[in-house]
Design a protein around this motif. Structure first.
Motif, PDB file in Angstrom:
ATOM      1  N   ASP A   1       0.839  -1.198   0.000  1.00 58.58           N
ATOM      2  CA  ASP A   1       0.000   0.000   0.000  1.00 58.58           C
ATOM      3  C   ASP A   1       0.873   1.248   0.000  1.00 58.58           C
ATOM      4  N   VAL A   2       0.425   2.258  -0.725  1.00 57.13           N
ATOM      5  CA  VAL A   2       1.147   3.529  -0.827  1.00 57.13           C
ATOM      6  C   VAL A   2       0.312   4.607  -0.144  1.00 57.13           C
ATOM      7  N   LYS A   3       0.864   5.255   0.860  1.00 52.59           N
ATOM      8  CA  LYS A   3       0.145   6.301   1.579  1.00 52.59           C
ATOM      9  C   LYS A   3       0.384   7.655   0.909  1.00 52.59           C
ATOM     10  N   VAL A   4      -0.675   8.459   0.830  1.00 52.44           N
ATOM     11  CA  VAL A   4      -0.568   9.778   0.203  1.00 52.44           C
ATOM     12  C   VAL A   4      -1.348  10.818   0.996  1.00 52.44           C
ATOM     13  N   ASP A   5      -0.928  12.054   0.870  1.00 51.24           N
ATOM     14  CA  ASP A   5      -1.643  13.200   1.430  1.00 51.24           C
ATOM     15  C   ASP A   5      -2.055  14.078   0.257  1.00 51.24           C
ATOM     16  N   VAL A   6      -3.259  13.868  -0.225  1.00 52.01           N
ATOM     17  CA  VAL A   6      -3.731  14.564  -1.429  1.00 52.01           C
ATOM     18  C   VAL A   6      -5.118  15.153  -1.166  1.00 52.01           C
TER      19      VAL A   6
END
Length: 460
Positions: A271-276
């Motif tokens: 899983d890739v975590k992002v702040d978008v």
């Protein structure tokens, strides 16, 4: 947070580099040999790989080749205690960013790493800039003094710094992407990426890869690892245009990104975590789509935290003179021609037009006005010749019987054909290739018909 892979069979060096990089704010993964490194490259996309040259089993040159095969944008830094001119030249030929000899100074390595990551950032920003220039609406900024538009501006100012998702609703051509850009560039995220994607322009099978990225070999044509647009927009804003055209499968994946702030690339195992921040837009009635089951209710409420409703141009006709002057000035400067003037009668004709294509239709008209300007005032007759009428008099109905006094068959057929050309252009947002496909015409035939009816504007 930028991701760095450290590859070295010497434990003390791995630990020194890992501690230094973590203190600098990077996410670090360290492995002891080339085989482990290649396994990591199949699971993750790294911004930078630092690898020793001489290692058992798989050496640094093989790691370099594996990196460039899987993720060409990843920067590779080679380090070795056995430097030779030939090995340095070969490493640079294979795509290494730099070549360092042990022992080295920590300050030296930190500087090289900063420069290497800055190079990667600039490359990514250049790709985004080209994408933005290609997709950006051609009217440069929002223009309007009407009460309806002032309300929109007021909302943008109030919510720009909020973290909440925004849903912009409005007819095609009203400037939804411009509002999305205004929100981003007036927010604390303005220094990071603004990424726009038209969900209706990309097939479902490609849209998932476009949004979330993919790993090499995950499907036919996946020749390398690719970061998705959500990953590229990390820290910034992603604009999902025509969100109402997404399929249930994509809607489920978007819902997970919103709820969990993470996603998984196509073919990926991590899983890739992002702040978008998500700004979505649609010209559809999403409440109706929710009612008929074509749009997920939970996704709708996740997106519709801050709703913005853009009024059609026909409901803010007071902005037309302002928009006309704005476009006249802009296209005149671009073409190097004097700015044309419009007679009062010509402006009245513009005010009376229904503008089903909204601001985009007005923009296209003014571009034609400037293109055909001869220095004399633009008259009402000129304007009426250039206006794209949504429904021409000849196409309001096709008679089933021949009138006693006969009819103008050619004029009627021309009217129908012209009307359908315009409707196809409007539906495809004036992208000619898409409009031609809607009418089952090849590019040459479509261009011929546009020339026949003097329909100008749009893009290929």
């Amino acid at each position: 947070m930028e991701k760095i892979l450290v590859v070295d069979d010497e434990q003390s060096l791995r630990e020194v580099l890992s501690i230094m990089l973590k203190r600098a704010g990077y996410a670090v993964t360290s492995v002891s040999d080339g085989e482990e490194a290649i396994e990591q490259l199949q699971k993750e996309i790294f911004d930078l790989v630092i690898t020793d040259l001489r290692m058992p089993k798989v050496d640094g040159m093989e790691v370099l080749k594996a990196v460039k095969s899987a993720s060409p944008e990843t920067v590779v830094l080679i380090i070795t205690a056995f430097a030779t001119a030939d090995s340095a030249v070969e490493a640079m030929k294979q795509g290494a960013y730099d070549y360092l000899t042990k022992p080295f100074q920590v300050d030296e390595v930190q500087l090289i790493i900063r420069n290497a990551l800055e190079k990667r950032r600039l490359t990514t920003e250049n790709i985004l800039l080209k994408r933005e220039m290609a997709s950006q609406s051609s009217f440069a900024r929002l223009v309007g003094q009407s009460e309806a538009m002032q309300k929109v501006f007021d909302i943008v100012r109030k919510v720009a710094d909020s973290k909440s998702n925004v849903l912009i609703c409005g007819e095609s051509g009203t400037g939804k992407e411009l509002v999305a850009r205004a929100i981003h560039y007036n927010s604390a995220r303005s220094a990071r990426s603004f990424v726009a994607v038209n969900c209706s322009a990309v097939p479902e099978t490609l849209l998932e890869s476009e949004l979330f990225g993919h790993m090499k070999g995950s499907f036919t044509g996946a020749i390398s690892n690719k970061a998705g647009l959500f990953e590229v927009a990390d820290g910034g804003t992603i604009f999902l245009d025509e969100i109402g055209d997404t399929t249930p499968t994509i809607q489920v994946k978007l819902l997970r990104v919103i709820q969990e702030r993470e996603f998984r690339r196509v073919g990926g195992s991590q899983d890739v975590k992002v702040d978008v921040r998500i700004v979505a837009a649609t010209n559809k009635d999403l409440e109706k789509a929710v009612a008929d089951g074509s749009f997920r209710e939970d996704l709708y409420y996740r997106l519709d935290v801050i709703p913005i409703r853009l009024p059609p141009l026909r409901l803010r006709s007071g902005d037309i003179p302002l928009l006309v002057n704005h476009f006249l000035d802009r296209f005149s400067k671009e073409s190097g021609k004097p700015t044309p003037t419009l007679t009062p009668e010509a402006m009245h004709a513009l005010l009376a037009h229904e503008w089903r294509g909204n601001v985009r239709e007005l923009e296209n008209l003014i571009e034609r006005v400037v293109a055909f300007s001869t220095g004399t005032p633009v008259t009402e007759l000129n304007v009426r010749e250039w206006l794209h009428r949504s429904v021409s008099p000849q196409s309001q109905g096709v008679p089933t019987e021949l009138p006693e006094d006969g009819l103008d068959l050619e004029g009627m057929m021309n009217g129908i054909e012209r009307d359908l050309l315009l409707k196809a252009l409007e539906r495809s947002k004036w992208v000619k290739k898409k409009a031609a496909r809607l009418l089952r015409l090849n590019a040459r035939s479509f261009r011929y018909r546009l020339e026949k009816y003097a329909i100008k504007g749009g893009r290929d």
